[in-house]
Design a protein around this motif. Structure first.
Motif, PDB file in Angstrom:
ATOM      1  N   GLY A 178       0.801  -1.230   0.000  1.00 34.80           N
ATOM      2  CA  GLY A 178       0.000   0.000   0.000  1.00 34.80           C
ATOM      3  C   GLY A 178       0.825   1.266   0.000  1.00 34.80           C
ATOM      4  N   ASP A 179       2.047   1.206   0.523  1.00 34.16           N
ATOM      5  CA  ASP A 179       2.925   2.387   0.565  1.00 34.16           C
ATOM      6  C   ASP A 179       4.100   2.240  -0.406  1.00 34.16           C
ATOM      7  OD1 ASP A 179       1.611   3.883   2.478  1.00 34.16           O
ATOM      8  OD2 ASP A 179       2.798   3.155   4.171  1.00 34.16           O
ATOM      9  N   ALA A 180       3.949   1.434  -1.450  1.00 34.18           N
ATOM     10  CA  ALA A 180       5.094   1.198  -2.356  1.00 34.18           C
ATOM     11  C   ALA A 180       5.611   2.519  -2.922  1.00 34.18           C
ATOM     12  CB  ALA A 180       4.684   0.274  -3.498  1.00 34.18           C
ATOM     13  N   HIS A 181       6.887   2.571  -3.180  1.00 33.06           N
ATOM     14  CA  HIS A 181       7.519   3.776  -3.735  1.00 33.06           C
ATOM     15  C   HIS A 181       6.913   4.095  -5.103  1.00 33.06           C
ATOM     16  CE1 HIS A 181      10.835   6.118  -5.677  1.00 33.06           C
ATOM     17  NE2 HIS A 181      10.816   6.688  -4.488  1.00 33.06           N
ATOM     18  N   TYR A 182       6.888   5.370  -5.445  1.00 34.93           N
ATOM     19  CA  TYR A 182       6.190   5.741  -6.688  1.00 34.93           C
ATOM     20  C   TYR A 182       6.849   5.153  -7.933  1.00 34.93           C
ATOM     21  CZ  TYR A 182       9.520   9.640  -7.474  1.00 34.93           C
ATOM     22  OH  TYR A 182      10.637  10.403  -7.696  1.00 34.93           O
ATOM     23  N   SER A 183       8.097   4.728  -7.815  1.00 38.47           N
ATOM     24  CA  SER A 183       8.739   4.121  -8.988  1.00 38.47           C
ATOM     25  C   SER A 183       8.037   2.821  -9.390  1.00 38.47           C
ATOM     26  CB  SER A 183      10.225   3.851  -8.720  1.00 38.47           C
ATOM     27  OG  SER A 183      10.401   2.994  -7.620  1.00 38.47           O
ATOM     28  N   ILE A 184       7.317   2.207  -8.454  1.00 34.23           N
ATOM     29  CA  ILE A 184       6.600   0.969  -8.790  1.00 34.23           C
ATOM     30  C   ILE A 184       5.399   1.297  -9.686  1.00 34.23           C
ATOM     31  CG2 ILE A 184       5.270  -0.960  -7.799  1.00 34.23           C
ATOM     32  CD1 ILE A 184       8.270  -1.136  -7.177  1.00 34.23           C
ATOM     33  N   GLY A 185       4.651   2.338  -9.314  1.00 36.62           N
ATOM     34  CA  GLY A 185       3.525   2.759 -10.155  1.00 36.62           C
ATOM     35  C   GLY A 185       4.019   3.193 -11.536  1.00 36.62           C
ATOM     36  N   ARG A 186       5.140   3.902 -11.534  1.00 37.33           N
ATOM     37  CA  ARG A 186       5.705   4.332 -12.817  1.00 37.33           C
ATOM     38  C   ARG A 186       6.075   3.130 -13.679  1.00 37.33           C
ATOM     39  NH1 ARG A 186       9.889   9.296 -11.903  1.00 37.33           N
ATOM     40  NH2 ARG A 186       8.298  10.837 -11.426  1.00 37.33           N
ATOM     41  N   ALA A 187       6.660   2.139 -13.013  1.00 35.22           N
ATOM     42  CA  ALA A 187       7.057   0.938 -13.771  1.00 35.22           C
ATOM     43  C   ALA A 187       5.816   0.320 -14.415  1.00 35.22           C
ATOM     44  CB  ALA A 187       7.752  -0.068 -12.850  1.00 35.22           C
ATOM     45  N   ALA A 188       4.692   0.300 -13.675  1.00 37.43           N
ATOM     46  CA  ALA A 188       3.454  -0.268 -14.246  1.00 37.43           C
ATOM     47  C   ALA A 188       3.054   0.513 -15.497  1.00 37.43           C
ATOM     48  CB  ALA A 188       2.336  -0.244 -13.213  1.00 37.43           C
TER      49      ALA A 188
END
Ligand SMILES: Cc1ncc(COP(=O)(O)O)c(C=O)c1O
Length: 507
Positions: free
Chosen positions: A203-213
């Protein structure tokens, strides 16, 4: 058309820029300047951040570009100008080695690492293929093997690489996960799938994870966040429920992304339970250990990353808790067979069909980058000089300071600790009696204003964040020269600036 005289003049100017004597003269001054700077900064003599309006800094930097060039034959003048430029860079730069720097997850790096990195810069040893950077490759490979074994994997059973930062490292690992989970995705993209695949994340993953998606074509709206427990760790029961629902619907899952530790408050996920759930549902487990991977090196804190060896891929930043200068980030694959999965288009033998074995060592087959900076010289050299004990010490000292800071917050009635820290990241709020009855929104806004005032004063450097939408102060104790006394002074400075802010005074 250039004349012979033009060419001769050009060659003369070039010779001056490449002159080893000038290099020696400038270099000797540089070392003296850097040593004096470190002495001063480490003694907390001056501002942590020499705050200036960005436009003023840009204008000043531009004025040097427009300066009259020196006569290339005047070595002494060039060395003087070089020293002036270095002095300016030091004067205007941020002082991460000041023990009052308690800010982002970017460390007061081990100074010698910078010199070792400079060897790579001065002699330009970029990688992509082995023969361009043979020693850079050797240093990286040796470190991958050492660090992977610290994660808990058997020698030579895994693979790894260095890339330019944790964000790119997460992207690289998740690209491999996507290509393994979704057959044909590399070649055909994600079009034509009956159900869009999802990425399941902390739930608190770093924003680079969303970017990777987003980059991977999975789509940011296909990122599903797993509920957290009371300590903001991924809840394995909720993960189990979510994966069971997804599997029942026949939906593809690219990976589960857990954290060791999370960015906002430094929470370490229960990896053994999460790994069990992932195995049950046959889902790739990626652990973003950009910050907390270094706990592997501390016998005192190793238990925080128990189960890391069960991840399919791991990211571990050396420019965070291995105290290296930016950037140097490791990506690991537990199964060596996955080492070429992220970028499938180049079969290894294509790089040089005459020497297929060497392609193993060509980093360009495994990284987003083609030309890649030799980023591991600093870590290789510092490890070789001081051994792994230094890294355990750095983790132990900074994690202990996190705990001590928390205890100071608990003892201070006008401060609110947002969580009990598991490492050196501590989130808190200053809530003086004037704000006790204020709305949470107002309390949050006050923290952000207070932080700006504090950093612009140059007295301390900390950061801010939002927890459940409410602003908070955040300290990452990532300078091992910070002491408990500095932390007392930080609380006193926050109080002083906070009261000034409330009374409308500019301090
Ligand atoms: C958990 C985590 N992952 C990834 C990153 C991104 O790393 P980088 O800044 O090296 O791209 C960060 C940065 O703070 C982080 O905290």
């Amino acid at each position: 058309m250039s004349t012979g005289a033009d060419m001769a003049a050009a060659r003369q100017r070039i010779a001056a820029a490449y002159d080893p004597e000038l290099f020696q003269e400038a270099g000797q001054r540089l070392i003296a300047q850097l040593s004096a700077h470190l002495r001063k900064v480490q003694a907390a003599d001056g501002s942590v951040l020499p705050w200036r309006d960005p436009a003023a800094n840009v204008a000043e930097a531009a004025s040097y570009l427009a300066a009259e060039p020196l006569n290339p034959c005047q070595r002494e003048q060039l060395a003087d100008r070089f020293a002036q430029l270095v002095a300016l860079m030091l004067r205007r730069g941020h002082n991460l080695h000041d023990p009052r720097y308690i800010g982002h997850q970017v460390p007061a790096s081990v100074p010698l690492a910078g010199l070792l990195d400079a060897v790579g810069s001065v002699t330009n040893q970029p990688m992509a293929i082995y023969d361009m950077g043979p020693w850079a490759t050797a240093a990286e490979w040796a470190l991958v093997e050492h660090l992977g074994q610290q994660i808990g994997w058997a020698p030579q059973s895994f693979a790894g690489l260095v890339t330019h930062g944790g964000s790119l490292a997460n992207l690289t690992a998740l690209l491999a996960a996507r290509n393994v989970a979704l057959a044909g995705a590399w070649e055909q993209g994600l079009a034509g799938r009956p159900e869009p695949p999802v990425l399941v994340v902390h739930g608190d993953a770093h924003y680079s994870i969303g970017r990777a998606a987003g980059v991977l074509g999975v789509g940011t709206s296909q990122v599903l966040r797993v509920g957290l427990d009371a300590r903001r760790r991924m809840d394995p029961n909720r993960l189990q429920d979510l994966l069971a629902q997804l599997r029942a619907r026949g939906q593809d899952v690219v990976a589960v992304v857990a954290c060791s530790c999370s960015t906002p408050i430094g929470a370490f996920d229960p990896l053994p339970e999460i790994a069990d759930v992932c195995r049950r549902h046959e889902v790739w487990l990626h652990v973003d250990a950009a910050h907390g991977g270094s706990a592997c090196l501390s016998p005192r804190h190793r238990d925080l990353v128990a189960g890391l060896d069960r991840a399919d891929s791991v990211v571990w930043d050396a420019h965070k808790m291995l105290f290296m200068p930016a950037l140097c980030a490791f990506v690991f694959f537990r199964d060596k067979a996955h080492r070429f999965e992220a970028f499938r288009q180049e079969a290894p033998y294509l790089f040089d069909p005459t020497a297929p074995g060497l392609a193993e060592y060509d980093s360009g087959l495994r990284t987003v980058e083609c030309t890649k900076r030799a980023a591991a010289f600093g870590l290789w050299g510092v490890w070789s000089l001081f051994g792994p004990q230094l890294f355990a010490d750095l983790v132990d000292v900074t994690f202990a300071l996190g705990q001590q800071f928390y205890e100071k917050l608990l003892a201070a009635p006008d401060f609110e600790a947002v969580h009990e820290p598991q490492c050196n990241i501590v989130v808190f709020r200053f809530v003086p009696h004037e704000l006790v009855d204020a709305t949470r929104d107002a309390v949050g806004r006050f923290q952000l204003e207070l932080r700006r005032r504090l950093i612009e004063s140059g007295e301390f450097y900390i950061v801010s964040t939002k927890i459940d939408g409410v602003g908070a102060l955040r300290a990452t104790i990532i300078n091992p020269l910070t002491t408990p006394d500095h932390l007392d002074h930080l609380l006193a400075a926050i109080r002083r600036h906070g009261h000034d802010l409330l009374s409308g005074r500019r301090s």
